[in-house]
Motif scaffolding. Structure first.
Motif, short mmCIF file in Angstrom:
data_model
loop_
_atom_site.label_atom_id
_atom_site.label_comp_id
_atom_site.label_asym_id
_atom_site.label_seq_id
_atom_site.Cartn_x
_atom_site.Cartn_y
_atom_site.Cartn_z
N GLN A 1 0.13 2.85 -9.65
CA GLN A 1 -1.08 3.60 -9.31
C GLN A 1 -1.31 4.58 -10.45
O GLN A 1 -0.36 5.17 -10.95
CB GLN A 1 -0.86 4.41 -8.02
CG GLN A 1 -0.40 3.61 -6.84
CD GLN A 1 -1.53 2.84 -6.21
OE1 GLN A 1 -2.61 3.38 -6.00
NE2 GLN A 1 -1.29 1.57 -5.92
N THR B 1 4.72 2.58 -8.60
CA THR B 1 3.79 2.04 -7.60
C THR B 1 2.55 1.42 -8.26
O THR B 1 1.64 0.97 -7.55
CB THR B 1 3.34 3.15 -6.63
OG1 THR B 1 2.80 4.25 -7.38
CG2 THR B 1 4.52 3.67 -5.81
N PHE C 1 4.90 10.76 -0.57
CA PHE C 1 4.07 9.56 -0.57
C PHE C 1 4.74 8.54 0.34
O PHE C 1 5.96 8.46 0.40
CB PHE C 1 3.95 9.01 -2.00
CG PHE C 1 3.46 10.06 -2.96
CD1 PHE C 1 2.10 10.28 -3.12
CD2 PHE C 1 4.35 10.87 -3.65
CE1 PHE C 1 1.64 11.29 -3.96
CE2 PHE C 1 3.91 11.88 -4.49
CZ PHE C 1 2.55 12.08 -4.65
N PRO D 1 0.81 -1.22 0.00
CA PRO D 1 0.00 0.00 0.00
C PRO D 1 0.85 1.27 0.00
O PRO D 1 1.88 1.34 0.67
CB PRO D 1 -0.80 -0.11 1.31
CG PRO D 1 -0.82 -1.56 1.62
CD PRO D 1 0.47 -2.13 1.10
N VAL D 2 0.40 2.24 -0.78
CA VAL D 2 1.10 3.51 -0.87
C VAL D 2 0.05 4.62 -0.79
O VAL D 2 -1.06 4.45 -1.30
CB VAL D 2 1.94 3.59 -2.17
CG1 VAL D 2 1.09 3.48 -3.41
CG2 VAL D 2 2.79 4.85 -2.23
N SER D 3 0.39 5.70 -0.11
CA SER D 3 -0.60 6.76 0.03
C SER D 3 0.06 8.13 0.01
O SER D 3 1.27 8.25 0.28
CB SER D 3 -1.36 6.59 1.35
OG SER D 3 -0.43 6.62 2.41
N PHE D 4 -0.74 9.12 -0.33
CA PHE D 4 -0.28 10.50 -0.29
C PHE D 4 -0.10 10.89 1.18
O PHE D 4 -0.98 10.65 1.99
CB PHE D 4 -1.32 11.40 -0.96
CG PHE D 4 -0.97 12.85 -0.91
CD1 PHE D 4 0.04 13.37 -1.70
CD2 PHE D 4 -1.67 13.72 -0.08
CE1 PHE D 4 0.37 14.72 -1.66
CE2 PHE D 4 -1.34 15.07 -0.02
CZ PHE D 4 -0.32 15.57 -0.82
N LEU E 1 -1.86 8.46 -8.18
CA LEU E 1 -1.28 8.77 -6.87
C LEU E 1 -0.66 10.18 -6.92
O LEU E 1 -1.06 11.08 -6.22
CB LEU E 1 -0.23 7.72 -6.51
CG LEU E 1 0.47 7.92 -5.17
CD1 LEU E 1 -0.49 7.68 -4.03
CD2 LEU E 1 1.67 6.99 -5.05
#
Ligand SMILES: Nc1nc2c(ncn2[C@@H]2O[C@H](COP(=O)(O)OP(=O)(O)OP(=O)(O)O)[C@@H](O)[C@H]2O)c(=O)[nH]1
Ligand SMILES: [Mg+2]
Length: 227
Positions: free
Chosen positions: A76, A74, A95, A35-38, A79
């Motif tokens: 995405q 990633t 991120f 999982p990757v997020s801002f 993202l």
């Protein structure tokens, strides 16, 4: 066959998969599928998080493909915001990958239409970031493969040399070039870097469109991030 093998060799320095074991490439693939997020976007350094986690940053001219590369690494789509409008990323955007590595999208430089004051503000922010992060493990300096290292890129390379930060050049948009053109830009870029002892000696030739070069770049990033 020998011709094909010869042609492959001329790009060997730009597709560094061979530097990594299959296990390392697979570990990198798995790590970037986590999982990757801002995390945050800041217009001044006061807002940056503490320096307990390793960071790797992506720098380069406006429109070179920094945000697209973060999305491609990633896997995405949205993202990091990619845009056809140069100068889109105006903040330092961070991120968080798998709760353990920060990917940093730095403001682009060299956007001719931006007001000078704005350009300077982005560059100052980028430079301040480079000097202020003891947890910065490596900067990836993106260079458009169609253009090679330009004057503004040379200035960025000098700023990196001065900041004494480990950096590696990533050529972007390889899908726009024919093979012979790729070979030419790889050779020219390696030559430009040979005068810069602080530059990491390998290039990554990439395409965020096709995914070319991503496996090796993920492995490079993991090695740098957790060295
Ligand atoms: N063909 C091709 N186009 C790409 C590639 N990477 C990025 N682009 C395109 O180049 C343009 C700029 O990409 P961005 O990722 O927004 O560039 P950036 O460096 O983040 O730009 P700023 O945020 O303005 O500094 C967009 O139209 C992307 O679709 C690539 O590998 N191949
Ligand atoms: Mg961007």
């Amino acid at each position: 066959m020998p011709a094909a093998a010869g042609a492959k060799d001329s790009l060997a320095g730009a597709y560094p998969e061979a530097e990594f074991s299959l296990e390392e490439l697979e570990a990198a693939r798995v790590a970037f599928a986590r999982p990757v997020s801002f995390l945050l976007g800041v217009a001044s350094l006061d807002g940056l998080p503490d320096t307990t986690l390793p960071e790797v940053a992506f720098a380069g001219r406006s429109n070179v493909g920094k945000s697209s590369l973060i999305n491609a690494l990633t896997e995405q789509r949205q993202l990091a915001r990619a845009s056809t409008e140069p100068g889109r990323t105006r903040e330092v955007n961070m991120f968080l990958l798998d709760g353990r590595l920060r990917l940093v999208d730095l403001p682009g430089y060299g956007f001719a239409k931006a007001p000078k004051s704005a350009t300077r503000r982005f560059q100052d922010l980028g430079r301040a970031y480079l000097h202020g992060r003891p947890n910065l493990k490596r900067v990836y300096l993106l260079v458009d493969a169609r253009h090679g290292v330009k004057k503004e890129d040379e200035a960025a390379l000098s700023a990196l040399d001065l900041a004494a930060v480990s950096y590696q050049v990533v050529l972007t948009k390889a899908d726009k070039l024919k093979r012979a053109e790729q070979e030419a830009v790889v050779a020219a870029t390696l030559k430009a870097l040979s005068r810069r002892p602080a530059a990491f000696p390998r290039l990554c030739l990439t395409s965020s469109e096709t995914g070319a070069g991503m496996a090796a770049l993920r492995a490079e990033i993991l090695r740098a991030g957790f060295a």
